[in-house]
Design an enzyme around this catalytic site. Sequence first.
Site, mmCIF file in Angstrom:
data_model
loop_
_atom_site.group_PDB
_atom_site.id
_atom_site.type_symbol
_atom_site.label_atom_id
_atom_site.label_comp_id
_atom_site.label_asym_id
_atom_site.label_seq_id
_atom_site.Cartn_x
_atom_site.Cartn_y
_atom_site.Cartn_z
ATOM 1 C CB SER A 7 42.912 59.392 20.343
ATOM 2 O OG SER A 7 43.543 58.736 21.236
ATOM 3 C CG HIS A 31 38.962 58.314 22.481
ATOM 4 N ND1 HIS A 31 37.544 57.968 22.587
ATOM 5 C CD2 HIS A 31 39.842 57.792 21.858
ATOM 6 C CE1 HIS A 31 37.835 56.735 22.162
ATOM 7 N NE2 HIS A 31 38.807 56.824 22.459
ATOM 8 C CG ASP A 33 42.637 55.253 23.005
ATOM 9 O OD1 ASP A 33 41.891 54.576 22.856
ATOM 10 O OD2 ASP A 33 43.365 56.515 21.880
ATOM 11 C CG MET A 35 45.185 50.859 24.733
ATOM 12 S SD MET A 35 46.095 51.036 23.632
ATOM 13 C CE MET A 35 45.108 51.673 22.474
ATOM 14 C CG HIS A 64 37.603 53.491 23.178
ATOM 15 N ND1 HIS A 64 39.117 53.076 22.145
ATOM 16 C CD2 HIS A 64 37.504 51.291 22.654
ATOM 17 C CE1 HIS A 64 38.678 51.922 21.178
ATOM 18 N NE2 HIS A 64 37.691 51.086 22.189
ATOM 19 C CG MET A 66 40.484 49.140 23.389
ATOM 20 S SD MET A 66 41.366 50.404 22.262
ATOM 21 C CE MET A 66 41.759 51.441 23.423
ATOM 22 C CG MET A 135 37.608 49.655 17.513
ATOM 23 S SD MET A 135 38.257 50.792 18.093
ATOM 24 C CE MET A 135 39.635 50.946 17.274
ATOM 25 C CG ASP A 173 38.888 54.858 18.428
ATOM 26 O OD1 ASP A 173 39.752 55.602 17.806
ATOM 27 O OD2 ASP A 173 39.128 54.815 19.275
#
Length: 216
Positions: A7, A31, A33, A35, A64, A66, A135, A173
């Site tokens: 990540s 990875h 993230d 957000m 990923h 979010m 998660m 994760d």
Amino acid sequence: MAIISASILAADLTNLKGEVERVEPYIDEIHLDVMDGHFVPNLTFGYPMLQALRSFTQMPIDAHLMVTNPDRHIEEFVKEGATRVTIHQEICYHLHRSVERIRALGAEAFVALNPATPLSTLDEIFPYVDGILIMTVNPGFSGQKFIASMKDKIAKLSKIRLENGYSFKIAVDGGVGNDNAPSLAQAGVDVLVMGFGVFRNPNLSQLSDRLRKLCR
Ligand code: DX5
Ligand code: ZN
């Protein structure tokens, strides 16, 4: 066989390319993230970051998502080079449709579950997904502590997979590192997402060796 997904949220972003090159021998994928400050309390990366990564690495990249409207972004992330898209059960109104869409675009479709969301919410989607991401922290930040009770959730998921003959992968994760990665791999986890566990780990090469040996 458990692979390491790094990540980049935990990387030194002033030197993204150098950071990825430094850890590349020890990891299997990247990875990203994403957000939005709504679904989770933090704001991070969008398409430009994926483009930047794709300009210097051929590694698989997991986006990923979010964000409150994941459907709006699926196509663009795949177009820009994400090889997997992970979407959250909690924020997807038509999970089956979204999963099918990701797969039709040629990427792997993973569904993520927050710590407080029960596995039973996935009963109807299990046959359709490429993977389930458990998660093991509340999403939003790198460097949080692994929630211990998530081990039972992972064991339960592994049992569901075995008993029903499902082929989905299991990913975890949050708060994964030297202390718990090998036991998670032995518990049936296929993808270990690690932020601090990769970019802030002075023993990364040993961890990577250990995981690769476990797989033989
Ligand atoms: C948390 C993110 C994670 C995070 C993991 O919301 O989804 O991917 O970066 O970081 P660590 O491994 O440091 O907990
Ligand atoms: Zn993540």
